[in-house]
Design a protein around this motif. Structure first.
Motif, PDB file in Angstrom:
ATOM      1  N   ARG A  39       0.913  -1.333  -0.103  1.00  0.00           N
ATOM      2  CA  ARG A  39       0.274  -0.061   0.087  1.00  0.00           C
ATOM      3  C   ARG A  39       0.877   1.521   0.120  1.00  0.00           C
ATOM      4  O   ARG A  39       0.774   2.150  -0.742  1.00  0.00           O
ATOM      5  CB  ARG A  39      -1.021  -0.105   1.091  1.00  0.00           C
ATOM      6  N   GLU A  40       1.814   1.195   0.774  1.00  0.00           N
ATOM      7  CA  GLU A  40       2.929   2.451   0.859  1.00  0.00           C
ATOM      8  C   GLU A  40       3.319   2.596  -0.513  1.00  0.00           C
ATOM      9  O   GLU A  40       3.679   3.667  -0.783  1.00  0.00           O
ATOM     10  CB  GLU A  40       3.665   2.230   1.963  1.00  0.00           C
ATOM     11  N   SER A  41       3.978   1.502  -1.001  1.00  0.00           N
ATOM     12  CA  SER A  41       4.630   1.335  -2.281  1.00  0.00           C
ATOM     13  C   SER A  41       3.835   2.083  -3.273  1.00  0.00           C
ATOM     14  O   SER A  41       4.116   2.950  -4.239  1.00  0.00           O
ATOM     15  CB  SER A  41       5.141   0.158  -2.532  1.00  0.00           C
ATOM     16  N   ALA A  42       2.677   1.539  -3.301  1.00  0.00           N
ATOM     17  CA  ALA A  42       1.634   2.070  -4.535  1.00  0.00           C
ATOM     18  C   ALA A  42       1.282   3.467  -4.193  1.00  0.00           C
ATOM     19  O   ALA A  42       1.257   4.388  -5.296  1.00  0.00           O
ATOM     20  CB  ALA A  42       0.362   1.098  -4.377  1.00  0.00           C
ATOM     21  N   THR A  43       1.102   3.884  -3.089  1.00  0.00           N
ATOM     22  CA  THR A  43       0.579   5.309  -2.791  1.00  0.00           C
ATOM     23  C   THR A  43       2.222   6.141  -3.169  1.00  0.00           C
ATOM     24  O   THR A  43       1.864   7.388  -3.894  1.00  0.00           O
ATOM     25  CB  THR A  43       0.546   5.915  -1.311  1.00  0.00           C
ATOM     26  N   LYS A  44       2.991   5.835  -2.863  1.00  0.00           N
ATOM     27  CA  LYS A  44       4.444   6.553  -3.391  1.00  0.00           C
ATOM     28  C   LYS A  44       4.511   6.601  -4.660  1.00  0.00           C
ATOM     29  O   LYS A  44       4.894   7.745  -5.128  1.00  0.00           O
ATOM     30  CB  LYS A  44       5.659   5.929  -2.752  1.00  0.00           C
ATOM     31  N   ALA A  46       2.077   6.507  -7.034  1.00  0.00           N
ATOM     32  CA  ALA A  46       1.020   7.207  -7.408  1.00  0.00           C
ATOM     33  C   ALA A  46       1.416   8.774  -7.323  1.00  0.00           C
ATOM     34  O   ALA A  46       1.105   9.509  -8.405  1.00  0.00           O
ATOM     35  CB  ALA A  46      -0.374   6.874  -6.599  1.00  0.00           C
ATOM     36  N   ASP A  47       1.846   9.074  -6.198  1.00  0.00           N
ATOM     37  CA  ASP A  47       2.177  10.484  -5.889  1.00  0.00           C
ATOM     38  C   ASP A  47       3.225  10.839  -6.710  1.00  0.00           C
ATOM     39  O   ASP A  47       3.323  11.997  -7.455  1.00  0.00           O
ATOM     40  CB  ASP A  47       2.551  10.738  -4.465  1.00  0.00           C
ATOM     41  N   ASP A  48       4.389   9.922  -7.103  1.00  0.00           N
ATOM     42  CA  ASP A  48       5.407  10.217  -7.894  1.00  0.00           C
ATOM     43  C   ASP A  48       4.971  10.623  -9.279  1.00  0.00           C
ATOM     44  O   ASP A  48       5.468  11.459 -10.227  1.00  0.00           O
ATOM     45  CB  ASP A  48       6.568   9.272  -7.878  1.00  0.00           C
ATOM     46  N   GLN A  54       1.975  16.153 -13.738  1.00  0.00           N
ATOM     47  CA  GLN A  54       1.728  17.612 -13.717  1.00  0.00           C
ATOM     48  C   GLN A  54       3.017  18.607 -14.272  1.00  0.00           C
ATOM     49  O   GLN A  54       2.747  19.382 -14.954  1.00  0.00           O
ATOM     50  CB  GLN A  54       1.414  18.018 -12.249  1.00  0.00           C
ATOM     51  N   ARG A  55       4.194  17.998 -14.124  1.00  0.00           N
ATOM     52  CA  ARG A  55       5.368  18.843 -14.556  1.00  0.00           C
ATOM     53  C   ARG A  55       5.213  18.635 -16.112  1.00  0.00           C
ATOM     54  O   ARG A  55       5.581  19.599 -16.635  1.00  0.00           O
ATOM     55  CB  ARG A  55       6.336  18.167 -13.889  1.00  0.00           C
ATOM     56  N   ALA A  56       4.962  17.644 -16.581  1.00  0.00           N
ATOM     57  CA  ALA A  56       4.804  17.135 -18.033  1.00  0.00           C
ATOM     58  C   ALA A  56       3.813  18.215 -18.700  1.00  0.00           C
ATOM     59  O   ALA A  56       4.137  18.759 -19.927  1.00  0.00           O
ATOM     60  CB  ALA A  56       4.703  15.687 -18.330  1.00  0.00           C
ATOM     61  N   LEU A  57       2.978  18.247 -17.829  1.00  0.00           N
ATOM     62  CA  LEU A  57       1.848  19.134 -18.551  1.00  0.00           C
ATOM     63  C   LEU A  57       1.781  20.694 -18.249  1.00  0.00           C
ATOM     64  O   LEU A  57       1.056  21.495 -18.731  1.00  0.00           O
ATOM     65  CB  LEU A  57       0.379  18.627 -18.170  1.00  0.00           C
ATOM     66  N   GLY A  58       3.086  21.036 -17.438  1.00  0.00           N
ATOM     67  CA  GLY A  58       2.991  22.412 -17.224  1.00  0.00           C
ATOM     68  C   GLY A  58       2.311  22.705 -16.228  1.00  0.00           C
ATOM     69  O   GLY A  58       2.138  24.205 -15.961  1.00  0.00           O
ATOM     70  N   LYS A  59       1.636  21.957 -15.443  1.00  0.00           N
ATOM     71  CA  LYS A  59       0.701  22.610 -14.349  1.00  0.00           C
ATOM     72  C   LYS A  59       1.453  22.296 -12.838  1.00  0.00           C
ATOM     73  O   LYS A  59       2.010  21.446 -12.566  1.00  0.00           O
ATOM     74  CB  LYS A  59      -0.480  21.584 -14.499  1.00  0.00           C
ATOM     75  N   THR A  60       1.030  22.962 -12.205  1.00  0.00           N
ATOM     76  CA  THR A  60       1.697  23.061 -10.686  1.00  0.00           C
ATOM     77  C   THR A  60       0.397  22.945  -9.932  1.00  0.00           C
ATOM     78  O   THR A  60      -0.741  23.311 -10.148  1.00  0.00           O
ATOM     79  CB  THR A  60       2.219  24.488 -10.247  1.00  0.00           C
ATOM     80  N   PRO A  61       0.380  22.133  -8.785  1.00  0.00           N
ATOM     81  CA  PRO A  61      -0.628  22.020  -7.724  1.00  0.00           C
ATOM     82  C   PRO A  61      -1.264  23.427  -7.304  1.00  0.00           C
ATOM     83  O   PRO A  61      -0.537  24.221  -7.239  1.00  0.00           O
ATOM     84  CB  PRO A  61      -0.015  21.459  -6.522  1.00  0.00           C
ATOM     85  N   ALA A  62      -2.580  23.257  -7.305  1.00  0.00           N
ATOM     86  CA  ALA A  62      -3.341  24.652  -6.904  1.00  0.00           C
ATOM     87  C   ALA A  62      -2.828  24.844  -5.463  1.00  0.00           C
ATOM     88  O   ALA A  62      -2.870  23.645  -4.858  1.00  0.00           O
ATOM     89  CB  ALA A  62      -4.854  24.067  -7.090  1.00  0.00           C
ATOM     90  N   ALA A  63      -2.724  26.417  -5.343  1.00  0.00           N
ATOM     91  CA  ALA A  63      -2.670  26.680  -3.903  1.00  0.00           C
ATOM     92  C   ALA A  63      -3.878  26.599  -2.943  1.00  0.00           C
ATOM     93  O   ALA A  63      -4.741  26.390  -3.366  1.00  0.00           O
ATOM     94  CB  ALA A  63      -2.162  27.984  -3.874  1.00  0.00           C
ATOM     95  N   PRO A  64      -3.755  26.090  -1.622  1.00  0.00           N
ATOM     96  CA  PRO A  64      -4.877  25.824  -0.889  1.00  0.00           C
ATOM     97  C   PRO A  64      -5.466  27.122  -0.737  1.00  0.00           C
ATOM     98  O   PRO A  64      -5.005  28.131  -0.706  1.00  0.00           O
ATOM     99  CB  PRO A  64      -4.031  25.450   0.418  1.00  0.00           C
ATOM    100  N   ALA A  65      -6.736  27.086  -0.429  1.00  0.00           N
ATOM    101  CA  ALA A  65      -7.745  28.189  -0.324  1.00  0.00           C
ATOM    102  C   ALA A  65      -7.181  28.966   1.411  1.00  0.00           C
ATOM    103  O   ALA A  65      -6.770  28.430   2.083  1.00  0.00           O
ATOM    104  CB  ALA A  65      -9.249  27.521  -0.089  1.00  0.00           C
TER     105      ALA A  65
END
Length: 89
Positions: A39-44, A46-48, A54-65
C-alpha cells in the motif's frame, strides 16, 4: 495440436500457482506487513506519477484556499502598514 496447447496452458497455470504459493510460504513478513508495504509503495508511486504528469503538462498543484491563518497574517500586515503610514504623516 490442440492437445499440446492445453498442456502448455495447464503447465503455465500450474507453474504460476506454484510460484505464488512458494512466495507466500517463504515471505519474511506477515500478510498484514506485506499488504502495508504494498500500500505504501503504491501510494508513493501514484504520488510520484502524479507529480511527473503535472510537470510534464506544465501544471503546478493549486494553492490551498486561504484559511484563518492567512487572513490573520494579512490583517496584521495591514494594521502594521496603517500604523507606519500614520507615523510618517
Amino acid at each position: 495440436m490442440n492437445d499440446d496447447k492445453g498442456k502448455v496452458i495447464f503447465s503455465l497455470l500450474a507453474g504460476a500457482t506454484a510460484g505464488i504459493v512458494a512466495g507466500l510460504l517463504l515471505a519474511p513478513e506477515t500478510g498484514d506487513e506485506a499488504r502495508s508495504q504494498l500500500r505504501e509503495s503504491a501510494t508513493k508511486w501514484a504520488d510520484d506519477l502524479k507529480k511527473r504528469a503535472q510537470r510534464a503538462l506544465g501544471k503546478t498543484p493549486a494553492a490551498p484556499a486561504p484559511g484563518t491563518d492567512d487572513q490573520a497574517a494579512d490583517a496584521l500586515l495591514r494594521s502594521m502598514s496603517d500604523e507606519s503610514a500614520q507615523a510618517l504623516d
